[in-house]
Structure formats: C-alpha cells, structure tokens
Design a protein around this motif. Sequence first.
Motif, mmCIF file in Angstrom:
data_model
loop_
_atom_site.group_PDB
_atom_site.id
_atom_site.type_symbol
_atom_site.label_atom_id
_atom_site.label_comp_id
_atom_site.label_asym_id
_atom_site.label_seq_id
_atom_site.Cartn_x
_atom_site.Cartn_y
_atom_site.Cartn_z
ATOM 1 N N THR A 123 -6.721 7.113 -0.624
ATOM 2 C CA THR A 123 -6.913 6.374 0.617
ATOM 3 C C THR A 123 -6.371 4.955 0.484
ATOM 4 O O THR A 123 -6.102 4.468 -0.622
ATOM 5 N N TYR A 124 -6.245 4.296 1.624
ATOM 6 C CA TYR A 124 -5.810 2.897 1.620
ATOM 7 C C TYR A 124 -6.736 2.067 0.737
ATOM 8 O O TYR A 124 -6.273 1.288 -0.113
ATOM 9 N N ALA A 125 -8.045 2.237 0.911
ATOM 10 C CA ALA A 125 -9.006 1.458 0.134
ATOM 11 C C ALA A 125 -8.888 1.752 -1.349
ATOM 12 O O ALA A 125 -8.980 0.839 -2.188
ATOM 13 N N GLU A 126 -8.680 3.009 -1.708
ATOM 14 C CA GLU A 126 -8.543 3.363 -3.121
ATOM 15 C C GLU A 126 -7.318 2.706 -3.747
ATOM 16 O O GLU A 126 -7.363 2.235 -4.896
ATOM 17 N N SER A 132 0.805 -1.222 0.000
ATOM 18 C CA SER A 132 0.000 0.000 0.000
ATOM 19 C C SER A 132 0.837 1.271 0.000
ATOM 20 O O SER A 132 0.413 2.303 -0.490
ATOM 21 N N ASP A 171 -8.134 -1.051 -4.098
ATOM 22 C CA ASP A 171 -9.118 -1.256 -5.164
ATOM 23 C C ASP A 171 -8.468 -1.083 -6.535
ATOM 24 O O ASP A 171 -8.786 -1.827 -7.482
#
Length: 280
Positions: free
Chosen positions: A244-247, A234, A250
């Motif tokens: 963001t981490y999620a972005e 990440s 993904d």
Amino acid sequence: MTGRRVDAHHHLWQTSVRRHAWLDGDETAAIRRDFTPADLRTAAAGIDATVLVQVLPDLEESVEFLATAAAEPLIAGVVGWIDLTDSPSEDLDRLRSAPGGELLTGIRHLVQAEPDPRWLEREDVLAGLAAVRDAGLVYDLLVLPHQLPAATAAVRALPELTFVLDHLAKPPIAGGQLEPWASGLATLAREPNVVAKLSGLVTEAGRPWRVEDLRPYAETALTAFGPDRLMLGSDWPVCLLAGTYAEVMDAADSLLEDLTPSGRDAVRGGTATRVYGLAP
C-alpha cells in the motif's frame, strides 16, 4: 518529523479513456482500473505535494496531465513525454502553452523498453535531450541496470542538463544481487548533474518483502548520491502490486532513520522541491 513531504513520483490513469496495453497481463490485474486525483488524495494522506509522471508515450496524455495538475492543488509538477527524436522543441512548446503548462517540470521516455541498450547515446536522442535542457526542464531517466553505461554517457554529454534517475535503475532486489548494478549506479552518481529517486523498490522486491530486503539497495544509493541528491517517490499506484501507499512510505522512513534530520528532510521533500522547482 519536519519539513515539506513531497511524493516525487506517482502516476494516474484512466483505462476508460486511453488504452494501457501494459496492464493487460494477469500480473497487473490488481491495478487494471482508473486511478484519479480523488484516489491520490485519499492515498497520499500527510503528503504536501506530488509530482505526476507520464505513463504512456503519448503527447496528449501529457497535455491532459497538465490540465489535471492545474485543477488539483496537491500536484505541484508534471513530468511529461515528448518524442525526443521528432520535433522535440515543437512538442515542448505545445506542452508549455497548454493549460497548466507552467507546471511542466521535466520530460521522460520509457527507455527501459528500448531494445537498443545504447539508445540514449544516439545523435537524435542527444539532440532531443539538448532541447529539454534549453527549455529549462529536467530529464527523468527510466532505465534498467544494463542501460546504465549509456545513461552515464548521455549525462556526460549534457553536463548542463539535470537528470533524475527513476527507481534507482530497478535493481534486482528479488534475486538479492547487488552487482553489477551497484557499480553502474556509483559510476553514474559521480556525475554532478544526476540525482536519483528512492522509488519503485517494493515492486522490484515483490511480495512478500521486508524492509531489510530493501536496505542494501537504499544504502548503496545513499552512499553514491547522498541525501541532497536523493528524493522519495511512492510509484503509486504501481506500488500497489507489492504494498500500500502507507507501507511504501513507512518503509522509506525506516530506511532513512539513521540520517540526520536535515538529511531526512532533503530526501522526503527538499531535493524534489529544489530539482523540480516546485512552488511552495
């Protein structure tokens, strides 16, 4: 989605404990605060294990990171720092004997900041890398594209040491250029003792970025290394400058969608577990 998910590259820091001069500029104001294991647990939802990577050229930071990892079940390994050119074996012994020393998986130096583009080819540096090899650890390569020739020379000089290329050597994504980075990466990838991290790409792209901006660079890496020699990281919390981490995760899933299920599992966790020797 199957298999173990490993974030093979993230950081932590406490600006209240140790000076981080690299965070002084306006461009890093958004991440100029403490980032703790509790913050990591919140960000890394759905991740099974992580590798904590050194930030500063400071042995005491690495000692503290090992203790942090020992107390945090999510962190399965630590890539620490030693001075490769000054008593490397003694520093390695210090880290190995510290609390959490069994979680030391690799060593890294901020080669990207070295003014000598051939720094990795110096005799004293190669001797330090040999000490890393003899300790049974891996070495994370943090280099820029113009330093890839020296990285390749070091890799060839130490065929029994596994090297892990961080951030794909930071390709110039914001400018949309592939060469000479792609050729340098392909040359390095021909050496069997190198694997690479699909990490740090959003930071190199800068805001605003799209997955399609990253795709040519990810595809170049997949062609050069193959999924069994690529791992996903990440680069949190540095990644927060661009997403963001999620972005980030993904985006990585989108970049890997054309791989076979076994290929995706390798990049998402299998390669990191094998190369860093992470415990289940």
